[in-house]
Design an enzyme around this catalytic site. Structure first.
Site, PDB file in Angstrom:
ATOM      1  N   LYS A   1      93.046   2.614  30.945  1.00  0.00           N
ATOM      2  CA  LYS A   1      93.743   2.955  32.190  1.00  0.00           C
ATOM      3  C   LYS A   1      93.536   1.873  33.245  1.00  0.00           C
ATOM      4  CE  LYS A   1      91.342   6.795  32.659  1.00  0.00           C
ATOM      5  NZ  LYS A   1      90.450   6.791  31.471  1.00  0.00           N
TER       6      LYS A   1
ATOM      7  N   ARG B   1      92.611  15.147  36.750  1.00  0.00           N
ATOM      8  CA  ARG B   1      91.762  15.362  35.582  1.00  0.00           C
ATOM      9  C   ARG B   1      91.558  16.824  35.258  1.00  0.00           C
ATOM     10  NH1 ARG B   1      88.696  10.221  35.854  1.00  0.00           N
ATOM     11  NH2 ARG B   1      87.346  10.138  34.056  1.00  0.00           N
TER      12      ARG B   1
ATOM     13  N   ARG C   1      81.889  -3.120  27.860  1.00  0.00           N
ATOM     14  CA  ARG C   1      82.656  -3.449  29.071  1.00  0.00           C
ATOM     15  C   ARG C   1      81.758  -3.980  30.192  1.00  0.00           C
ATOM     16  NH1 ARG C   1      85.837   1.455  31.564  1.00  0.00           N
ATOM     17  NH2 ARG C   1      83.799   2.424  31.386  1.00  0.00           N
TER      18      ARG C   1
ATOM     19  N   ARG D   1      78.507  -0.477  34.248  1.00  0.00           N
ATOM     20  CA  ARG D   1      78.430   0.844  34.872  1.00  0.00           C
ATOM     21  C   ARG D   1      77.273   1.653  34.304  1.00  0.00           C
ATOM     22  NH1 ARG D   1      84.576   3.053  34.650  1.00  0.00           N
ATOM     23  NH2 ARG D   1      83.436   4.937  34.097  1.00  0.00           N
TER      24      ARG D   1
ATOM     25  N   ARG E   1      81.542  12.483  28.650  1.00  0.00           N
ATOM     26  CA  ARG E   1      82.828  12.166  29.313  1.00  0.00           C
ATOM     27  C   ARG E   1      84.005  12.501  28.399  1.00  0.00           C
ATOM     28  NH1 ARG E   1      81.364   6.169  30.771  1.00  0.00           N
ATOM     29  NH2 ARG E   1      83.598   5.952  31.147  1.00  0.00           N
TER      30      ARG E   1
HETATM   31  P1  AP5 Z   1      89.247   0.317  30.646  1.00  0.00           P
HETATM   32  O1  AP5 Z   1      90.597  -0.163  31.046  1.00  0.00           O
HETATM   33  O2  AP5 Z   1      88.101  -0.005  31.540  1.00  0.00           O
HETATM   34  O3  AP5 Z   1      89.319   1.874  30.311  1.00  0.00           O
HETATM   35  P2  AP5 Z   1      89.532   3.133  31.264  1.00  0.00           P
HETATM   36  O4  AP5 Z   1      90.567   3.999  30.605  1.00  0.00           O
HETATM   37  O5  AP5 Z   1      89.774   2.729  32.669  1.00  0.00           O
HETATM   38  O6  AP5 Z   1      88.132   3.839  31.047  1.00  0.00           O
HETATM   39  P3  AP5 Z   1      87.073   4.420  32.077  1.00  0.00           P
HETATM   40  O7  AP5 Z   1      85.770   4.450  31.361  1.00  0.00           O
HETATM   41  O8  AP5 Z   1      87.145   3.736  33.392  1.00  0.00           O
HETATM   42  O9  AP5 Z   1      87.617   5.875  32.217  1.00  0.00           O
HETATM   43  P4  AP5 Z   1      86.872   7.076  32.744  1.00  0.00           P
HETATM   44  O10 AP5 Z   1      88.001   8.019  32.854  1.00  0.00           O
HETATM   45  O11 AP5 Z   1      85.732   7.554  31.936  1.00  0.00           O
HETATM   46  O12 AP5 Z   1      86.146   6.559  34.086  1.00  0.00           O
HETATM   47  P5  AP5 Z   1      86.472   6.746  35.616  1.00  0.00           P
HETATM   48  O13 AP5 Z   1      86.007   5.569  36.334  1.00  0.00           O
HETATM   49  O14 AP5 Z   1      87.869   7.207  35.802  1.00  0.00           O
HETATM   50  O15 AP5 Z   1      88.946  -0.244  29.176  1.00  0.00           O
HETATM   51  C1  AP5 Z   1      87.671  -0.083  28.565  1.00  0.00           C
HETATM   52  C2  AP5 Z   1      87.245  -1.363  27.856  1.00  0.00           C
HETATM   53  O16 AP5 Z   1      88.098  -1.573  26.733  1.00  0.00           O
HETATM   54  C3  AP5 Z   1      87.363  -2.617  28.728  1.00  0.00           C
HETATM   55  O17 AP5 Z   1      86.252  -3.444  28.476  1.00  0.00           O
HETATM   56  C4  AP5 Z   1      88.658  -3.293  28.255  1.00  0.00           C
HETATM   57  O18 AP5 Z   1      88.542  -4.703  28.338  1.00  0.00           O
HETATM   58  C5  AP5 Z   1      88.765  -2.827  26.806  1.00  0.00           C
HETATM   59  N1  AP5 Z   1      90.164  -2.583  26.436  1.00  0.00           N
HETATM   60  C6  AP5 Z   1      91.137  -2.001  27.189  1.00  0.00           C
HETATM   61  N2  AP5 Z   1      92.307  -1.930  26.519  1.00  0.00           N
HETATM   62  C7  AP5 Z   1      92.060  -2.476  25.291  1.00  0.00           C
HETATM   63  C8  AP5 Z   1      92.868  -2.716  24.126  1.00  0.00           C
HETATM   64  N3  AP5 Z   1      94.168  -2.359  24.074  1.00  0.00           N
HETATM   65  N4  AP5 Z   1      92.271  -3.303  23.062  1.00  0.00           N
HETATM   66  C9  AP5 Z   1      90.957  -3.664  23.089  1.00  0.00           C
HETATM   67  N5  AP5 Z   1      90.148  -3.486  24.167  1.00  0.00           N
HETATM   68  C10 AP5 Z   1      90.685  -2.898  25.249  1.00  0.00           C
HETATM   69  O19 AP5 Z   1      85.520   7.986  35.985  1.00  0.00           O
HETATM   70  C11 AP5 Z   1      84.119   7.861  35.980  1.00  0.00           C
HETATM   71  C12 AP5 Z   1      83.465   9.157  36.441  1.00  0.00           C
HETATM   72  O20 AP5 Z   1      83.863   9.439  37.806  1.00  0.00           O
HETATM   73  C13 AP5 Z   1      83.869  10.420  35.672  1.00  0.00           C
HETATM   74  O21 AP5 Z   1      83.070  10.588  34.502  1.00  0.00           O
HETATM   75  C14 AP5 Z   1      83.634  11.515  36.720  1.00  0.00           C
HETATM   76  O22 AP5 Z   1      82.267  11.813  36.857  1.00  0.00           O
HETATM   77  C15 AP5 Z   1      84.097  10.833  38.001  1.00  0.00           C
HETATM   78  N6  AP5 Z   1      85.526  11.035  38.281  1.00  0.00           N
HETATM   79  C16 AP5 Z   1      86.492  10.055  38.361  1.00  0.00           C
HETATM   80  N7  AP5 Z   1      87.696  10.583  38.625  1.00  0.00           N
HETATM   81  C17 AP5 Z   1      87.507  11.918  38.715  1.00  0.00           C
HETATM   82  C18 AP5 Z   1      88.380  13.020  38.939  1.00  0.00           C
HETATM   83  N8  AP5 Z   1      89.716  12.841  39.128  1.00  0.00           N
HETATM   84  N9  AP5 Z   1      87.856  14.264  38.967  1.00  0.00           N
HETATM   85  C19 AP5 Z   1      86.540  14.479  38.785  1.00  0.00           C
HETATM   86  N10 AP5 Z   1      85.640  13.487  38.547  1.00  0.00           N
HETATM   87  C20 AP5 Z   1      86.129  12.216  38.515  1.00  0.00           C
HETATM   88 MG    MG Z   2      88.670   2.906  34.464  1.00  0.00          MG
END
Ligand code: AP5
Ligand code: MG
Length: 215
Positions: A13, A88, A127, A161, A172
């Protein structure tokens, strides 16, 4: 244009949102990034969110929906929004409808990044990001062109992170399956969901998203 990028942790994402920002001048609204900034700044929201995030659980709906509303107000009406990691839960999806309606915005696309969960642990644990500009990298899949130097800003400091460890990733993923995946049918019923193969090369994923936006 207003779009949601939906998919489990590590689906890509953030990676794809950054590319859309660079190409189309859209704005990335990542609740994860907003919460991490709040934790770093030590705000009341950050203090409440820190332990929850470290466990890999979800922060309260009220907190994240307030963050999204504030961010939309700050960016003004012209720029398109990419919702990354929000909504979410079903409650957040309902809040987003009201938030958009109150600002005369409508949801154009929900793009589901379809991925094989087994491969995601490797993506997440490899990552890292530039500590200066936030550009994302990966130990195997996307290294800086010159080791130790950010391609985008030339910075030399990188960070990982605290929730990117195998154990927290499992929580997660479970949260995603239990609370986030069930919101898809709501958007499917509106006919705005497009599925993209998130296991393809990053550039192919970007091309597939571009094709959806150009429809
Ligand atoms: P990346 O693009 O970083 O993946 P992502 O989908 O953004 O994954 P996240 O881990 O950020 O998602 P998340 O939903 O767990 O975390 P968030 O910050 O939202 O890609 C990952 C890796 O893969 C990278 O190294 C990239 O280079 C590689 N990659 C990407 N595409 C690729 C491909 N096609 N091929 C190969 N490699 C690839 O949330 C974190 C925490 O915050 C949550 O756990 C929760 O506690 C809280 N939180 C956030 N939003 C909310 C909400 N709306 N409600 C409640 N709690 C929330
Ligand atoms: Mg992300």
């Amino acid at each position: 244009m207003n779009i949601i990028l939906l998919g489990p942790p590590g689906a890509g994402k953030g990676t794809q949102a950054q590319r859309l920002v660079e190409k189309h001048g859209m704005r990335q609204l990542s609740t994860g990034d907003m919460l991490r900034a709040a934790v770093k700044a030590g705000t009341p929201t950050g203090l409440e969110a820190k332990a929850v995030m470290e466990r890999g659980e979800l922060v309260s709906d009220a907190i994240v929906s307030a963050l999204i509303g504030d961010e939309l107000d700050a960016m003004g009406p012209e720029a398109g929004a990419i919702f990354d990691g929000y909504p979410r839960t079903e409650a957040q999806a309902e809040s987003l409808d009201s938030i958009l309606e109150a600002r005369d915005r409508k949801l154009d696309h929900v793009i589901e990044l379809d991925v094989n969960e087994d491969a995601l642990v490797e993506r997440i644990t490899g990552r890292f990001t530039c500590a200066t500009c936030g550009k994302g990298y990966h130990d195997t899949f996307e290294k800086p062109h010159v080791e130790g130097t950010c391609d985008k800003c030339g910075g030399h400091e990188f960070k990982r992170r605290p929730d990117d460890n195998a154990e927290t990733v499992r929580t997660r993923m479970a949260e995603y399956r239990a609370k986030t995946a069930p919101i898809l049918p709501v958007y499917e019923a509106r006919g705005i969901v497009s599925k993209v193969d998130g296991m393809a090369d990053m550039d192919d994923v970007t091309a597939a998203i571009e094709a959806i936006l150009a429809r």
